[in-house]
Design an enzyme around this catalytic site. Structure first.
Site: not given
Length: 381
Positions: A101, A189
């Site tokens: 991530y 993101e």
């Protein structure tokens, strides 16, 4: 403004983030044709502005073009958390070895952009933060210096990125940061940032939110707005220059000024009620703008009372009062209303509303108390 996955990934790619080959389809036939052009196994991904698409069945693999058509047929039109799937992204499938991530947010407490990374990619970062917060690395970025290579390298090492991939990770982190800053984003993101195949980093999924207040200088981003997925009342409010957010309560609020609007919602909660919306008509609101705001509030079937809290500075109380009467002529209602008008031309405003069968209040405490009791049916005007 939230962007769809395919839009976010295209922006990231423009700044240098590697992404899979893929195209968007609005029909099953188009999905089959895209799969045929890609010439490999594909993943069909529903494009809706909500999380949990995979769990809802909105992301599926397909081994052949015909299978891609069948999968797209099932996904298109699907309802995911109240949103209808109108398009799918057909991406080449990846041989995933590990999922990471990488994201950027604005941390208001630190007054910095903060980069977050985790070795636990492919799941909601909120779940990781709740259950294994030690697996999240955060780095605050100096606004004058920007993201430095040593910071990205430090993050890569704490996330367990293989040494031979650290250089690629740094380039991707820098690309994501540049995209974030140049697009005036509030969130960007990549989840997952995957290690695929023989050891390459690829952004398989992406998300970006752009600051609405900066869209005036990003016409290209504003054109990406997906009106099909917006709340129709929020879209209508934007057309009139109103700041409106629908909530789940029963007391509609019309206020001028964001700070005053927040205080109004707080005091409604204090008296046992629940606000049905955030609505800031802004400074200098004219009668037509106020009328539009009231129409939007009354369109919410959950609203059982309306509270007007207007501080007349630039905004004139008599103009607000005229707008209220205009809206009531256009949208007759039996919903009880309470008005607190203080400031410029407040006496004129109260006089205009004198025959409108509306409760009035001199203080915000009094106004909130009356609105809550009216919503409960304990007070009539």
């Amino acid at each position: 403004m939230n962007l769809q996955e395919y839009q976010s990934k295209r922006i990231f790619a423009k700044f240098g983030v590697p992404i899979p080959r893929g195209e968007v389809a609005t029909t099953a036939t188009a999905a089959r044709d895209i799969a045929r052009r890609l010439g490999t196994r594909v993943v069909i991904k529903s494009q809706v502005l909500v999380g949990g698409r995979g769990k809802a069945g909105g992301i599926k693999l397909a081994n052949t073009p015909d299978e891609a058509e069948a999968v797209a047929e099932r996904i298109l039109g699907m309802d995911i958390k109240g949103l209808k799937v109108r398009k799918v992204l057909v991406d080449e499938a990846a041989d995933i070895r590990k999922e990471l991530y990488l994201g950027l947010v604005i941390d208001r407490a630190q007054r910095r952009v903060v980069m977050m990374g985790s070795s636990e990619g492919g799941v909601d970062i909120e779940e990781v933060a709740a259950h294994t917060p030690e697996k999240i690395t955060k780095i605050a970025i100096d606004p004058f210096l920007g993201l430095k290579d040593y910071q990205a390298r430090e993050m890569a090492m704490t996330m367990g990125v293989n040494r031979e991939l650290v250089g690629d990770f740094i380039r991707i982190a820098q690309a994501l940061y540049t995209a974030f800053m140049q697009c005036d984003a509030s969130l960007a993101e990549i989840n997952p940032l995957a290690i695929v195949g023989e050891g390459k980093l690829v952004g398989l999924d992406g998300k970006m939110s752009v600051d609405d207040n900066a869209l005036f200088r990003h016409a290209d981003l504003d054109e990406m707005r997906d009106v099909d997925e917006e709340d129709p009342y929020e879209a209508e409010a934007r057309r009139f220059g109103l700041s409106y957010v629908k909530l789940d309560g029963e007391i509609g609020c019309m206020v001028n000024g964001a700070g005053l609007a927040m205080a109004t919602m707080d005091i409604i909660k204090f008296y046992g009620g629940s606000p049905a919306n955030f609505l800031d008509v802004g400074g200098g609101a004219q009668a037509d703008k106020v009328a539009a705001a009231l129409r939007i509030i009354l369109s919410d079937k959950n609203v059982k009372a309306v509270l007007f809290n207007i501080f007349g500075g630039i905004t004139r109380c008599d103009e607000v009062a005229r707008g209220i009467l205009t809206a009531l002529r256009e949208v007759p209602t039996t919903v009880p209303m309470v008005a607190r008008l203080v400031g410029t031309n407040e006496a004129e405003g109260r006089a205009i509303l004198a025959d409108a069968h509306m409760g009035t209040a001199a203080t915000l405490d009094e106004a909130a108390d009356k609105a809550v009791r009216a919503a409960r049916g304990e007070l009539k005007f």
